[in-house]
Design a protein around this motif. Structure first.
Motif, PDB file in Angstrom:
ATOM      1  N   SER A  83       2.680  -0.939  28.192  1.00  0.00           N
ATOM      2  CA  SER A  83       2.465   0.067  29.226  1.00  0.00           C
ATOM      3  C   SER A  83       2.394   1.428  28.547  1.00  0.00           C
ATOM      4  CB  SER A  83       3.590   0.055  30.264  1.00  0.00           C
ATOM      5  OG  SER A  83       3.515   1.206  31.092  1.00  0.00           O
ATOM      6  N   ARG A  84       1.524   2.289  29.013  1.00  0.00           N
ATOM      7  CA  ARG A  84       1.386   3.614  28.412  1.00  0.00           C
ATOM      8  C   ARG A  84       2.618   4.466  28.640  1.00  0.00           C
ATOM      9  NH1 ARG A  84      -3.146   7.023  31.486  1.00  0.00           N
ATOM     10  NH2 ARG A  84      -2.313   8.560  30.007  1.00  0.00           N
ATOM     11  N   PHE A  85       3.489   4.062  29.575  1.00  0.00           N
ATOM     12  CA  PHE A  85       4.697   4.824  29.873  1.00  0.00           C
ATOM     13  C   PHE A  85       5.927   4.272  29.166  1.00  0.00           C
ATOM     14  CE2 PHE A  85       1.904   5.158  33.620  1.00  0.00           C
ATOM     15  CZ  PHE A  85       1.665   6.521  33.591  1.00  0.00           C
ATOM     16  N   SER A  86       5.793   3.163  28.445  1.00  0.00           N
ATOM     17  CA  SER A  86       6.940   2.551  27.781  1.00  0.00           C
ATOM     18  C   SER A  86       7.011   2.972  26.320  1.00  0.00           C
ATOM     19  CB  SER A  86       6.855   1.023  27.885  1.00  0.00           C
ATOM     20  OG  SER A  86       5.755   0.538  27.130  1.00  0.00           O
ATOM     21  N   ASN A  87       8.202   2.874  25.745  1.00  0.00           N
ATOM     22  CA  ASN A  87       8.391   3.162  24.329  1.00  0.00           C
ATOM     23  C   ASN A  87       8.302   1.904  23.471  1.00  0.00           C
ATOM     24  OD1 ASN A  87       8.830   5.940  24.680  1.00  0.00           O
ATOM     25  ND2 ASN A  87      10.973   5.585  25.225  1.00  0.00           N
ATOM     26  N   GLU A  88       8.475   0.718  24.073  1.00  0.00           N
ATOM     27  CA  GLU A  88       8.457  -0.529  23.329  1.00  0.00           C
ATOM     28  C   GLU A  88       7.027  -0.902  22.940  1.00  0.00           C
ATOM     29  OE1 GLU A  88       9.805  -0.225  26.334  1.00  0.00           O
ATOM     30  OE2 GLU A  88      11.924  -0.047  25.788  1.00  0.00           O
ATOM     31  N   ARG A  89       6.879  -1.378  21.711  1.00  0.00           N
ATOM     32  CA  ARG A  89       5.572  -1.796  21.217  1.00  0.00           C
ATOM     33  C   ARG A  89       5.708  -3.132  20.492  1.00  0.00           C
ATOM     34  NH1 ARG A  89       4.644   3.030  17.412  1.00  0.00           N
ATOM     35  NH2 ARG A  89       6.906   2.991  17.561  1.00  0.00           N
ATOM     36  N   PHE A  90       4.815  -4.030  20.775  1.00  0.00           N
ATOM     37  CA  PHE A  90       4.723  -5.267  20.015  1.00  0.00           C
ATOM     38  C   PHE A  90       4.014  -4.969  18.696  1.00  0.00           C
ATOM     39  CE2 PHE A  90       2.166  -8.927  18.751  1.00  0.00           C
ATOM     40  CZ  PHE A  90       3.137  -9.902  18.633  1.00  0.00           C
ATOM     41  N   TYR A  91       4.483  -5.559  17.607  1.00  0.00           N
ATOM     42  CA  TYR A  91       3.829  -5.300  16.332  1.00  0.00           C
ATOM     43  C   TYR A  91       3.635  -6.587  15.542  1.00  0.00           C
ATOM     44  CZ  TYR A  91       8.145  -5.806  13.538  1.00  0.00           C
ATOM     45  OH  TYR A  91       9.267  -6.294  12.910  1.00  0.00           O
ATOM     46  N   GLY A  92       2.619  -6.577  14.712  1.00  0.00           N
ATOM     47  CA  GLY A  92       2.361  -7.640  13.754  1.00  0.00           C
ATOM     48  C   GLY A  92       1.936  -6.997  12.450  1.00  0.00           C
ATOM     49  N   GLU A  93       2.478  -7.490  11.344  1.00  0.00           N
ATOM     50  CA  GLU A  93       2.180  -6.870  10.061  1.00  0.00           C
ATOM     51  C   GLU A  93       2.170  -7.901   8.947  1.00  0.00           C
ATOM     52  OE1 GLU A  93       5.431  -4.082   9.419  1.00  0.00           O
ATOM     53  OE2 GLU A  93       6.400  -5.560   8.097  1.00  0.00           O
ATOM     54  N   VAL A  94       1.513  -7.566   7.870  1.00  0.00           N
ATOM     55  CA  VAL A  94       1.518  -8.366   6.654  1.00  0.00           C
ATOM     56  C   VAL A  94       1.720  -7.427   5.472  1.00  0.00           C
ATOM     57  CG1 VAL A  94      -1.002  -8.297   6.479  1.00  0.00           C
ATOM     58  CG2 VAL A  94       0.276 -10.070   5.262  1.00  0.00           C
ATOM     59  N   ARG A  95       2.571  -7.842   4.545  1.00  0.00           N
ATOM     60  CA  ARG A  95       2.842  -7.027   3.365  1.00  0.00           C
ATOM     61  C   ARG A  95       2.712  -7.882   2.098  1.00  0.00           C
ATOM     62  NH1 ARG A  95       8.239  -3.360   4.676  1.00  0.00           N
ATOM     63  NH2 ARG A  95       7.922  -3.160   6.931  1.00  0.00           N
ATOM     64  N   TYR A  96       2.599  -7.177   1.007  1.00  0.00           N
ATOM     65  CA  TYR A  96       2.688  -7.802  -0.306  1.00  0.00           C
ATOM     66  C   TYR A  96       3.997  -7.348  -0.942  1.00  0.00           C
ATOM     67  CZ  TYR A  96       2.089  -8.421  -5.321  1.00  0.00           C
ATOM     68  OH  TYR A  96       2.283  -8.747  -6.638  1.00  0.00           O
ATOM     69  N   VAL A  97       4.793  -8.303  -1.411  1.00  0.00           N
ATOM     70  CA  VAL A  97       6.077  -7.999  -2.053  1.00  0.00           C
ATOM     71  C   VAL A  97       6.015  -8.429  -3.509  1.00  0.00           C
ATOM     72  CG1 VAL A  97       8.536  -8.558  -2.134  1.00  0.00           C
ATOM     73  CG2 VAL A  97       7.414  -8.184   0.070  1.00  0.00           C
ATOM     74  N   PHE A  98       6.445  -7.529  -4.390  1.00  0.00           N
ATOM     75  CA  PHE A  98       6.549  -7.831  -5.809  1.00  0.00           C
ATOM     76  C   PHE A  98       7.961  -7.481  -6.272  1.00  0.00           C
ATOM     77  CE2 PHE A  98       6.505  -6.203 -10.196  1.00  0.00           C
ATOM     78  CZ  PHE A  98       6.116  -7.354 -10.868  1.00  0.00           C
ATOM     79  N   VAL A  99       8.646  -8.480  -6.856  1.00  0.00           N
ATOM     80  CA  VAL A  99       9.995  -8.278  -7.367  1.00  0.00           C
ATOM     81  C   VAL A  99       9.948  -8.408  -8.885  1.00  0.00           C
ATOM     82  CG1 VAL A  99      12.406  -8.970  -7.215  1.00  0.00           C
ATOM     83  CG2 VAL A  99      10.903  -9.287  -5.242  1.00  0.00           C
ATOM     84  N   ASP A 100      10.404  -7.369  -9.554  1.00  0.00           N
ATOM     85  CA  ASP A 100      10.295  -7.309 -11.008  1.00  0.00           C
ATOM     86  C   ASP A 100      11.515  -7.953 -11.679  1.00  0.00           C
ATOM     87  OD1 ASP A 100       9.193  -6.693 -13.454  1.00  0.00           O
ATOM     88  OD2 ASP A 100       9.955  -4.629 -13.480  1.00  0.00           O
ATOM     89  N   ASN A 101      11.657  -9.265 -11.473  1.00  0.00           N
ATOM     90  CA  ASN A 101      12.774  -9.992 -12.084  1.00  0.00           C
ATOM     91  C   ASN A 101      12.637 -10.036 -13.605  1.00  0.00           C
ATOM     92  OD1 ASN A 101      11.952 -11.630  -9.353  1.00  0.00           O
ATOM     93  ND2 ASN A 101      14.163 -11.347  -9.534  1.00  0.00           N
ATOM     94  N   SER A 102      13.766 -10.100 -14.295  1.00  0.00           N
ATOM     95  CA  SER A 102      13.782 -10.220 -15.761  1.00  0.00           C
ATOM     96  C   SER A 102      13.999 -11.688 -16.129  1.00  0.00           C
ATOM     97  CB  SER A 102      14.909  -9.368 -16.355  1.00  0.00           C
ATOM     98  OG  SER A 102      14.705  -7.999 -16.068  1.00  0.00           O
ATOM     99  N   HIS A 103      13.068 -12.248 -16.847  1.00  0.00           N
ATOM    100  CA  HIS A 103      13.112 -13.668 -17.195  1.00  0.00           C
ATOM    101  C   HIS A 103      14.293 -13.972 -18.124  1.00  0.00           C
ATOM    102  CE1 HIS A 103      11.666 -17.703 -17.959  1.00  0.00           C
ATOM    103  NE2 HIS A 103      11.858 -17.494 -19.254  1.00  0.00           N
ATOM    104  N   ARG A 104      15.011 -15.038 -17.779  1.00  0.00           N
ATOM    105  CA  ARG A 104      16.109 -15.512 -18.612  1.00  0.00           C
ATOM    106  C   ARG A 104      15.742 -16.890 -19.166  1.00  0.00           C
ATOM    107  NH1 ARG A 104      19.312 -13.691 -14.163  1.00  0.00           N
ATOM    108  NH2 ARG A 104      19.673 -15.851 -13.531  1.00  0.00           N
ATOM    109  N   PRO A 105      15.800 -17.059 -20.458  1.00  0.00           N
ATOM    110  CA  PRO A 105      15.459 -18.374 -21.046  1.00  0.00           C
ATOM    111  C   PRO A 105      16.413 -19.454 -20.563  1.00  0.00           C
ATOM    112  CG  PRO A 105      15.518 -16.651 -22.718  1.00  0.00           C
ATOM    113  CD  PRO A 105      16.115 -16.066 -21.478  1.00  0.00           C
TER     114      PRO A 105
END
Length: 330
Positions: free
Chosen positions: A272-294
């Motif tokens: 509704s144009r009078f409401s503050n609530e919004r439905f959302y859908g999103e996609v992201r790319y995540v990269f985690v810079d882990n340190s390899h352990r032998p």
């Protein structure tokens, strides 16, 4: 009486009437030019100095704007309009934003070789500086399964460890007495949870639809668990009856902490144009810079595997995945 005498009488009357009017005009002119102390005023002095309220309102004050007063307050101060309450920005947007959603995570790159897509949750909230820019702090939990190849390799590795350990003369008797044997099956999962700061820029907004870009950085904690069926004794607390049951128990797990980054796009829709609530859908790319352990793998020499402290070095590999979330923003 003759006509001439009647006409003379009429002319004398006109002259007398004209003289009367002339004298009256002289008297009125004398009153307006005479000293004010001898003049009778039509209004009192206070009435002369004060403009009637209805005249002042009509001439100098704009009509009362009811809708503007409801939105901005009294509007009595000059400059920017004063909004009601302290939770609104100058453009009418709320100073705070909150949201929560659920969805799934899809591993990519090298991460895809070990883990499979599964579910995830997301909650966040923070400061909104305008309708277009906000900086929330966000918590994400993304859960992943493990590929069959990963589980088969780990099962072989763990059974190799068991066989080598029990083959040593010092351990043979203990393994026999305790009934140590190979694992018949193996299960596993991985999850990553994170705390990040995520600046968000809304670059398109209509009465119903919106689009935004987000990028963030923060702390990521990655955990891999391996489970095997074990026989446990369960006792009913009411009847005191005990029985043996099989349940998956964690036999090995690995953790890795690192800085991670994310970036993505999202869409919002207002019901509704009078409401503050919004439905959302999103996609992201995540990269985690882990340190390899032998560590050791199924391809490592059997004679060295049982004493290894890291039987799953893939947990410390760099991590990449797509979290896809759907939820509600406030």
């Amino acid at each position: 009486m003759s006509i001439l005498s009647k006409s003379s009488s009429f002319l004398r009357g006109v002259l007398v009437l004209g003289a009367a009017f002339g004298c009256g005009a002289v008297v009125m002119n004398a009153q307006t030019t005479d000293d004010t102390s001898t003049t009778v005023a039509a209004y009192s002095s206070s009435a002369d100095q004060t403009v009637p309220p209805n005249v002042n309102l009509a001439m100098n004050i704009k009509p009362f704007d009811f809708l503007n007063a409801m939105q901005y307050g009294s509007g009595s101060r000059r400059g920017a309009p004063r909004y009601r309450g302290g939770n609104s920005n100058a453009d009418g947007s709320s100073r705070w934003i909150f949201y929560g959603g659920v969805g799934l995570g899809v591993p990519i790159g090298n991460t895809n070789h070990y883990f499979t897509p599964s579910w995830g949750v997301q909650v966040g909230g923070g400061r909104q500086f305008s309708k277009k820019f906000a900086v929330p702090v966000e918590f994400d939990y993304d859960h992943f399964g493990m590929t069959s190849q990963t589980l088969n390799n780990q099962l072989t590795l763990y059974n190799n460890d068991i066989n080598y350990y029990c083959s040593l003369p010092a351990n043979t008797a203990t393994c026999t007495a305790d009934g140590v044997s190979d694992f018949a099956a193996l299960d596993g999962n991985m999850h990553a949870w994170s705390f990040t700061a995520d600046p968000t820029e809304t670059f398109m907004q209509t009465d119903s639809w919106g689009a935004y870009a987000v990028e963030g950085v923060g702390f990521y904690h990655k955990v891999s668990n391996f489970l095997a069926p074990e026989t446990e004794e369960y006792c009913d607390p009411y009847y005191g009856i005990c029985e043996a049951i099989q349940a998956n128990a964690v036999i090995d797990h690995y953790t890795s902490n690192a800085v991670g980054f994310n970036a993505g796009l999202g869409l919002t829709y207002k019901f509704s144009r009078f409401s503050n609530e919004r439905f959302y859908g999103e996609v992201r790319y995540v990269f985690v810079d882990n340190s390899h352990r032998p560590g050791v793998t199924v391809n490592s020499p059997v004679a060295t595997t049982y004493a290894a402290t890291n039987d799953f070095p893939a947990n410390s590999n760099r991590t990449g995945y797509f979290p896809i979330k759907f939820g509600i923003r406030f």
